[in-house]
Design a protein around this motif. Structure first.
Motif, PDB file in Angstrom:
ATOM      1  N   ALA A   7      33.490  42.876 -19.430  1.00 19.53           N
ATOM      2  CA  ALA A   7      32.552  42.322 -20.407  1.00 19.53           C
ATOM      3  C   ALA A   7      32.478  43.316 -21.560  1.00 19.53           C
ATOM      4  N   PRO A   8      33.086  43.004 -22.711  1.00 21.85           N
ATOM      5  CA  PRO A   8      33.104  43.953 -23.829  1.00 21.85           C
ATOM      6  C   PRO A   8      31.719  44.466 -24.225  1.00 21.85           C
ATOM      7  N   LEU A  66      29.316  45.249 -22.359  1.00 16.86           N
ATOM      8  CA  LEU A  66      28.769  46.195 -21.384  1.00 16.86           C
ATOM      9  C   LEU A  66      29.498  47.537 -21.370  1.00 16.86           C
ATOM     10  N   ILE A  67      30.630  47.637 -22.063  1.00 19.37           N
ATOM     11  CA  ILE A  67      31.423  48.865 -22.056  1.00 19.37           C
ATOM     12  C   ILE A  67      30.626  49.988 -22.716  1.00 19.37           C
ATOM     13  N   PRO A  68      30.471  51.124 -22.039  1.00 15.72           N
ATOM     14  CA  PRO A  68      29.704  52.240 -22.621  1.00 15.72           C
ATOM     15  C   PRO A  68      30.375  52.789 -23.878  1.00 15.72           C
ATOM     16  N   ALA A  69      29.559  53.279 -24.792  1.00  9.87           N
ATOM     17  CA  ALA A  69      30.080  53.895 -26.009  1.00  9.87           C
ATOM     18  C   ALA A  69      30.983  55.065 -25.635  1.00  9.87           C
ATOM     19  N   GLY A  70      32.122  55.151 -26.300  1.00  9.89           N
ATOM     20  CA  GLY A  70      33.056  56.241 -26.050  1.00  9.89           C
ATOM     21  C   GLY A  70      34.116  55.925 -25.009  1.00  9.89           C
ATOM     22  N   VAL A  71      34.018  54.782 -24.339  1.00  4.28           N
ATOM     23  CA  VAL A  71      34.999  54.396 -23.324  1.00  4.28           C
ATOM     24  C   VAL A  71      36.055  53.516 -23.966  1.00  4.28           C
ATOM     25  N   ASN A  72      37.330  53.879 -23.789  1.00  4.35           N
ATOM     26  CA  ASN A  72      38.433  53.042 -24.227  1.00  4.35           C
ATOM     27  C   ASN A  72      38.874  52.217 -23.023  1.00  4.35           C
ATOM     28  N   ILE A  73      38.581  50.923 -23.053  1.00  6.18           N
ATOM     29  CA  ILE A  73      38.810  50.064 -21.892  1.00  6.18           C
ATOM     30  C   ILE A  73      40.286  50.044 -21.491  1.00  6.18           C
ATOM     31  N   LYS A  74      41.192  50.166 -22.448  1.00  9.19           N
ATOM     32  CA  LYS A  74      42.619  50.152 -22.125  1.00  9.19           C
ATOM     33  C   LYS A  74      42.999  51.381 -21.303  1.00  9.19           C
ATOM     34  N   ASP A  75      42.396  52.520 -21.597  1.00  4.99           N
ATOM     35  CA  ASP A  75      42.660  53.728 -20.809  1.00  4.99           C
ATOM     36  C   ASP A  75      42.068  53.617 -19.403  1.00  4.99           C
TER      37      ASP A  75
END
Length: 167
Positions: A152-153, A155-164
């Protein structure tokens, strides 16, 4: 008398199915919910079909924690949770596709509408590659080799690169 017995057996089977279905979600987290934890009695399985590998996160950073769940069927499910304790992404790999209705939780209806529309166009069994209404789903595989992820975009925490994170 025979008709009454058939009805009673049918009701029992339906009730058993409802009990199993409602308890199945206890072992795995859902997107936007708290990550999996061990039950109070550590020898008991948290849910039919699910067995937790760890009571504590298997990896932790200041941005997120990673919890890993090993299903009895051999599929591994990874839950990525925010510092506040909400699962923002889930990935899976294994011989059996996990129950996506459990993994997606409240987001399942968005997923179902999209896949139903795809099926109406005649596409069945193809990889899922979806980005809709705050939900991203990638799922692929074949018998004995299923893999994918959902997040869920919002909900992604600031500073987290979801692809990594989901590599």
């Amino acid at each position: 008398m025979m008709n009454l017995k058939i009805r009673t057996d049918t009701v029992r089977i339906l009730l058993l199915g409802l009990v199993l279905a409602s308890s199945a979600s206890e072992g795995m987290a859902a997107l936007g919910k708290a990550p999996s934890t061990l039950p109070a009695a550590s020898s008991a399985s948290p849910a039919p079909g699910a067995r937790l590998l760890a009571a504590t996160p298997t990896a932790q950073s200041s941005l997120y924690t990673l919890h890993e769940v090993q299903l009895e069927n051999g599929t591994t499910v990874r839950e990525y949770a925010t510092p506040a304790g909400l699962v923002f992404a889930i990935s899976w790999r294994g011989p059996v596709l996990p129950d996506l209705s459990t993994l997606l939780g409240d987001y399942f209806n968005t997923f179902k509408v999209e896949t139903d529309q795809t099926r109406m166009t005649g596409r069945r069994g193809s990889p899922v590659n979806m980005e809709r209404d705050g939900l991203v789903v990638r799922s692929n595989g074949r018998m004995r080799n299923f893999f994918g992820h959902v997040y869920a975009p919002g909900l992604i925490p600031a500073g987290v690169n979801i692809k990594d994170v989901l590599q």
